[in-house]
Design a protein around this motif. Structure first.
Motif, short mmCIF file in Angstrom:
data_model
loop_
_atom_site.label_atom_id
_atom_site.label_comp_id
_atom_site.label_asym_id
_atom_site.label_seq_id
_atom_site.Cartn_x
_atom_site.Cartn_y
_atom_site.Cartn_z
N ASN A 135 0.83 -1.21 0.00
CA ASN A 135 0.00 0.00 0.00
C ASN A 135 0.86 1.26 0.00
N ASP A 136 2.11 1.11 0.41
CA ASP A 136 3.04 2.24 0.39
C ASP A 136 3.27 2.68 -1.06
N PHE A 137 3.34 3.98 -1.26
CA PHE A 137 3.43 4.55 -2.61
C PHE A 137 4.58 3.96 -3.42
N TRP A 138 5.78 3.95 -2.85
CA TRP A 138 6.95 3.49 -3.61
C TRP A 138 6.94 1.98 -3.80
N ALA A 139 6.49 1.25 -2.81
CA ALA A 139 6.41 -0.21 -2.95
C ALA A 139 5.40 -0.58 -4.03
N GLU A 140 4.29 0.18 -4.08
CA GLU A 140 3.27 -0.08 -5.09
C GLU A 140 3.81 0.19 -6.49
N ILE A 141 4.60 1.26 -6.64
CA ILE A 141 5.18 1.60 -7.94
C ILE A 141 6.16 0.52 -8.39
N LEU A 142 7.02 0.07 -7.47
CA LEU A 142 8.02 -0.94 -7.82
C LEU A 142 7.37 -2.29 -8.12
N GLY A 143 6.24 -2.58 -7.45
CA GLY A 143 5.45 -3.76 -7.78
C GLY A 143 5.82 -5.00 -6.99
N ARG A 144 4.88 -5.93 -6.97
CA ARG A 144 5.07 -7.20 -6.27
C ARG A 144 5.93 -8.15 -7.10
N GLY A 145 6.36 -9.20 -6.43
CA GLY A 145 7.09 -10.25 -7.13
C GLY A 145 8.59 -10.16 -6.99
N ARG A 146 9.12 -9.00 -6.66
CA ARG A 146 10.56 -8.87 -6.49
C ARG A 146 10.97 -9.47 -5.15
N VAL A 147 12.04 -10.23 -5.18
CA VAL A 147 12.44 -10.99 -4.00
C VAL A 147 12.66 -10.09 -2.79
N LEU A 148 13.38 -8.99 -2.96
CA LEU A 148 13.68 -8.10 -1.84
C LEU A 148 12.41 -7.49 -1.28
N LEU A 149 11.51 -7.05 -2.16
CA LEU A 149 10.27 -6.43 -1.70
C LEU A 149 9.37 -7.45 -1.01
N GLU A 150 9.34 -8.67 -1.52
CA GLU A 150 8.53 -9.70 -0.88
C GLU A 150 9.06 -10.02 0.51
N LYS A 151 10.37 -9.98 0.66
CA LYS A 151 10.97 -10.21 1.97
C LYS A 151 10.60 -9.09 2.93
N GLN A 152 10.64 -7.86 2.43
CA GLN A 152 10.25 -6.71 3.26
C GLN A 152 8.76 -6.78 3.60
N SER A 153 7.97 -7.25 2.65
CA SER A 153 6.53 -7.37 2.87
C SER A 153 6.25 -8.37 3.99
N ARG A 154 6.98 -9.46 3.98
CA ARG A 154 6.78 -10.47 5.04
C ARG A 154 7.18 -9.90 6.41
N ALA A 155 8.30 -9.16 6.46
CA ALA A 155 8.71 -8.54 7.72
C ALA A 155 7.67 -7.52 8.18
N TYR A 156 7.08 -6.80 7.23
CA TYR A 156 6.05 -5.82 7.56
C TYR A 156 4.82 -6.54 8.14
N ASN A 157 4.45 -7.68 7.56
CA ASN A 157 3.32 -8.45 8.09
C ASN A 157 3.58 -8.90 9.52
N ASP A 158 4.83 -9.30 9.80
CA ASP A 158 5.19 -9.68 11.17
C ASP A 158 4.91 -8.54 12.13
N ALA A 159 5.39 -7.35 11.75
CA ALA A 159 5.22 -6.17 12.61
C ALA A 159 3.75 -5.80 12.76
N VAL A 160 2.99 -5.92 11.67
CA VAL A 160 1.57 -5.59 11.71
C VAL A 160 0.81 -6.52 12.65
N PHE A 161 1.11 -7.80 12.60
CA PHE A 161 0.39 -8.73 13.48
C PHE A 161 0.68 -8.42 14.95
N VAL A 162 1.91 -8.07 15.26
CA VAL A 162 2.25 -7.69 16.63
C VAL A 162 1.43 -6.47 17.05
#
Length: 322
Positions: free
Chosen positions: A166-193
């Protein structure tokens, strides 16, 4: 509140106590809201009718008999997202020029920044209410847009499975990139907490007119929430992938030390709050205490760290002698 369809609470209800609403302060142009012949009054009554007839079972709304310009809604976090089993409250106000101008929306954040669109100060960033840039068809349309559409948009587009994008720059860069997917998973961890911390805040200070609903919801979901904490902390399933049937996939996944340590702290706090809400019988309480001692405890965290260090050391030794 009247008896209703879920948790014995009606999805839509008219209430009287508005004293903790974020937009409570009177507005300079309030006459139209009390004039039953005005366009704004008629439009709000139409909104009430739509909400009363069409709310999904995961959204609950309270409107106010003396302040028809105010509204409060809660959205139940969906399965398959890091928001699962949580409750997310929004205070909404109709402006005097409604529907020419969109509703004002405030997220009851308890100080937590759980989504790129939902700020810790309660600001909601969304094209539909003109607080974010967007294409013409994504912005508020006085003829077609409704509060129901707004709530469904928050549920589907904001409280989604990968909020990092949902972040502007992450949305522009798009899904599927390994680094972004890794960051997305870490973000989900933080969100659940933060979702868990929000649960604790809601149980301590539930918004007015939702006290019964909050207690009943977490009483019903307590076992699933604690089981999810246990599965996430022990690497049985990725955050956000806890099954709707109350079971994780039980496949081993890597767990960050930060997530595990956070859940070690939160699990007993959640457990105590759920017990106070009457979630468990005596036998269930004891079984959960045993699970906590045998699974989510600080000594196990220390042992896990020790094993990780040992594996790394052995791996380096093997490289030296290979």
């Amino acid at each position: 509140m009247a008896a209703g369809t879920s948790n014995n609470v009606e999805p839509f209800d008219v209430v009287s106590d508005d004293t903790d609403h974020y937009f409570l302060m009177p507005r300079p142009e309030m006459e139209g809201f009390g004039n039953k012949g005005s366009n704004v009054y008629k439009r709000i009554m139409r909104e009430w009718k739509i909400l009363a007839q069409s709310l999904p079972d995961s959204i609950y709304v309270r409107v106010y008999e003396k302040r028809i310009d105010l509204l409060r809604a809660t959205i139940v976090g969906a399965a398959g997202t890091p928001y699962h089993d949580g409750l997310f409250f929004f205070d909404i106000a109709f402006p005097p020029g409604y529907p020419i101008n969109p509703p004002e929306v405030h997220y009851r954040s308890y100080g937590y920044f759980i989504n790129p669109n939902l700020y810790s100060d309660g600001h909601v960033c969304l094209s539909l209410i003109n607080t974010w840039i967007g294409k013409t068809h994504e912005r508020w349309d006085p003829c077609r847009s409704t509060v129901l559409q707004l709530l469904l948009s928050i549920q589907a587009l904001v409280l989604n499975d990968k909020p990092f994008f949902n972040d502007f720059w992450a949305e522009i860069l798009g899904r599927g990139r390994v680094l972004l997917e890794k960051q997305s998973r870490a973000y989900n961890d933080a969100v659940f907490v933060l979702n868990c911390r929000t649960m604790l805040c809601l149980l301590r200070r539930p918004p007015l007119n939702f006290e019964t609903f909050v207690v009943c919801h977490f009483r019903n979901q307590a076992r699933a929430i604690l089981s999810a904490c246990d599965d996430y902390a022990n690497g049985r399933v990725k955050v956000g992938h806890y099954g709707v049937d109350g079971k994780g996939s039980k496949s081993k996944v890597r767990v960050s030390g930060k997530l595990r340590e956070s859940l070690v702290v939160l699990y007993p706090q959640l457990f105590k709050s759920f017990v106070r809400s009457g979630a468990f019988s005596g036998s269930e309480e004891e079984r959960l205490r045993m699970e906590k001692r045998n699974g989510l405890c600080k000594s196990n965290v220390s042992r896990t760290k020790y094993r990780v260090i040992v594996r790394k050391v052995i791996g380096r030794i093997k490289k030296l002698y290979s």
